[in-house]
Design a protein around this motif. Structure first.
Motif, PDB file in Angstrom:
ATOM      1  N   UNK A 235     -50.419 -38.007  35.491  1.00  0.00           N
ATOM      2  CA  UNK A 235     -50.668 -36.910  34.561  1.00  0.00           C
ATOM      3  C   UNK A 235     -52.035 -36.285  34.759  1.00  0.00           C
ATOM      4  N   UNK A 236     -53.053 -37.126  34.941  1.00  0.00           N
ATOM      5  CA  UNK A 236     -54.409 -36.612  35.152  1.00  0.00           C
ATOM      6  C   UNK A 236     -54.508 -35.841  36.463  1.00  0.00           C
ATOM      7  N   UNK A 237     -53.841 -36.341  37.499  1.00  0.00           N
ATOM      8  CA  UNK A 237     -53.855 -35.650  38.785  1.00  0.00           C
ATOM      9  C   UNK A 237     -53.179 -34.291  38.689  1.00  0.00           C
ATOM     10  N   UNK A 370     -51.205 -32.750  26.910  1.00  0.00           N
ATOM     11  CA  UNK A 370     -51.804 -32.600  25.586  1.00  0.00           C
ATOM     12  C   UNK A 370     -52.782 -33.732  25.282  1.00  0.00           C
ATOM     13  N   UNK A 371     -52.573 -34.882  25.911  1.00  0.00           N
ATOM     14  CA  UNK A 371     -53.485 -36.002  25.709  1.00  0.00           C
ATOM     15  C   UNK A 371     -54.789 -35.824  26.467  1.00  0.00           C
ATOM     16  N   UNK A 372     -54.875 -34.802  27.277  1.00  0.00           N
ATOM     17  CA  UNK A 372     -56.161 -34.394  27.857  1.00  0.00           C
ATOM     18  C   UNK A 372     -56.800 -33.318  26.989  1.00  0.00           C
ATOM     19  N   UNK A 373     -56.000 -32.341  26.585  1.00  0.00           N
ATOM     20  CA  UNK A 373     -56.532 -31.186  25.854  1.00  0.00           C
ATOM     21  C   UNK A 373     -57.037 -31.572  24.465  1.00  0.00           C
ATOM     22  N   UNK A 374     -56.235 -32.302  23.698  1.00  0.00           N
ATOM     23  CA  UNK A 374     -56.600 -32.596  22.311  1.00  0.00           C
ATOM     24  C   UNK A 374     -57.867 -33.437  22.181  1.00  0.00           C
TER      25      UNK A 374
END
Length: 438
Positions: A235-237, A370-374
């Protein structure tokens, strides 16, 4: 995924798009209102009851804010992997049930029972329940976004984002004024009960969504071959390699930093720069909320006429220019009018963000994105709070440039406005080639 049966049932040009979205929106609107009553009640409860006339009262209130922020920062980045794995509707139902239960436990603790509970014990329970509720939200919000993607056609996703902005801003305007009478007239326990019941309403609204028509992609049904950390890394990549997502993240972070500093210092701007009593400060927030509702309502017009990408970067630039104009005000009425108008591009910006996010993100990655953005947005809000306090307290100056006077607070506001304008220019450069209808 062929989800066309989900949309075939919706009436033509229905205000709430279709049946499934109508239930999702209605449940969330009630839940948003309950959350605003709950949040305001907790602050008032701690400041006027539990820690009344105590020197540590500000620290106790800060603990409430920290209890809400820590799960976003610590659990939020990890929650996306699980929400991408799990059934979205069931996840939302479980989280609403859990949140209702947590608030009901606090409701029981707040009842006037013949038990002596020390202030420290009461604060501990409040912090724990706030943290647990915030933890549930880290799973609920990504699941809800994915379910909206499943139930709303691409052409209506900007409209869905606008309707979500309407419900959120209505809650911001209505919730706080309701909280004080509930606390001081009927007692804190009833304000807590309202919040618990709002989660119950949301639960039954989600239950009405016809999720049997939502088919999970084959690739999502078996995660046994991938470890948690492998999925998180994937997901991060993906996020790091997406130009659209990186642009959205940078722009939203810039806006959060700029508006966050204004939220902290605006009361001082009203008294020192606008030369009015602090009692009028609330009108500034109400004006912004009214402008945001108007912006959310008419945002569909912007996205249809200008396209989503132009709306996004154009509203960034417009918001920055308006905030700069606000920072130069020395009279209350013109400042109130300008700040009301600021709410329009901010709401339209948030509306345009939603379809851009869904366009750039595969369904199976939405939770992790969304777990990066939030958490990043929450971290930016915390940084802006600390930065605003540091700059305003450590640097005091007054100067004149081309006949215009500049002081500490309005200069900070001007700097934030410039950042937002530059963010809009950056979005124009990086997203100008994007067409959502392709």
């Amino acid at each position: 995924m062929d989800s066309s049966p989900l949309h075939a049932e919706s009436p033509k040009k229905a205000w709430l798009i279709n049946r499934n979205y109508a239930f999702l929106w209605s449940g969330q609107a009630i839940s948003n209102l309950g959350d605003m009553v709950f949040d305001t009640t907790l602050v008032l409860w701690v400041s006027t009851k539990i820690a009344a006339h105590q020197s540590w009262a500000p620290l106790a209130i800060s603990g409430v804010m920290l209890s809400a922020a820590l799960p976003t920062l610590l659990i939020g980045p990890l929650a996306g992997v699980f929400t991408d794995r799990w059934d979205k509707r069931r996840t939302m139902l479980l989280m609403d049930f859990s949140r209702a239960l947590f608030v009901l436990l606090l409701f029981v603790a707040a009842l006037p029972l013949p038990l002596h509970i020390s202030p420290s014990a009461t604060l501990t329970m409040i912090y724990a329940m706030v943290a647990l509720n915030a933890t549930c939200s880290q799973f609920f919000a990504p699941a809800r976004t994915t379910l909206i993607r499943d139930t709303v056609e691409a052409k209506d996703q900007a409209r869905a984002g606008g309707l979500a902005q309407v419900s959120q801003n209505l809650a911001i305007i209505i919730g706080p004024p309701l909280a004080a009478p509930l606390l001081f007239v009927v007692g804190v326990e009833w304000a807590l009960l309202i919040n618990a019941l709002s989660f119950v309403v949301s639960f039954f609204a989600i239950l009405m969504v016809r999720s049997h028509k939502i088919v999970e992609p084959e690739g999502q049904k078996d995660h046994g071959q991938l470890s948690f950390w492998s999925e998180l890394r994937a997901g991060l990549t993906f996020f790091g390699h997406s130009q659209i997502l990186m642009t959205l993240l940078i722009c939203i972070t810039i806006v959060t930093l700029g508006t966050g500093m204004m939220n902290v210092l605006d009361v001082f701007f009203v008294t020192r720069n606008l030369h009015v009593d602090s009692s009028l400060y609330g009108l500034i927030g109400m004006g912004f909320g009214a402008g945001s509702i108007l912006g959310a309502v008419i945002s569909t017009f912007f996205t249809q006429r200008l396209e989503v990408v132009r709306t996004f970067w154009g509203c960034l630039v417009m918001a920055g220019l308006l905030i700069f104009a606000y920072s130069r005000m020395t009279s209350f009425i013109p400042a109130l009018m300008i700040f009301t108008i600021v709410g329009i591009p901010i709401a339209a910006l948030n509306t345009a963000f939603f379809p851009l996010l869904l366009h750039a993100t595969p369904r199976e990655m939405l939770g992790r994105v969304l777990s990066v953005i939030n958490p990043t947005q929450t971290l930016a809000a915390l940084v802006s709070t600390l930065l605003a306090g540091f700059l305003a307290s450590q640097f005091s100056f007054h100067t004149s440039v081309l006949g215009s006077n500049f002081g500490t607070i309005d200069t900070i506001f001007s700097g934030g406005a410039l950042m937002i304008i530059l963010g809009g220019v950056y979005a124009l450069v990086t997203l100008s080639h994007i067409r959502l209808d392709e």
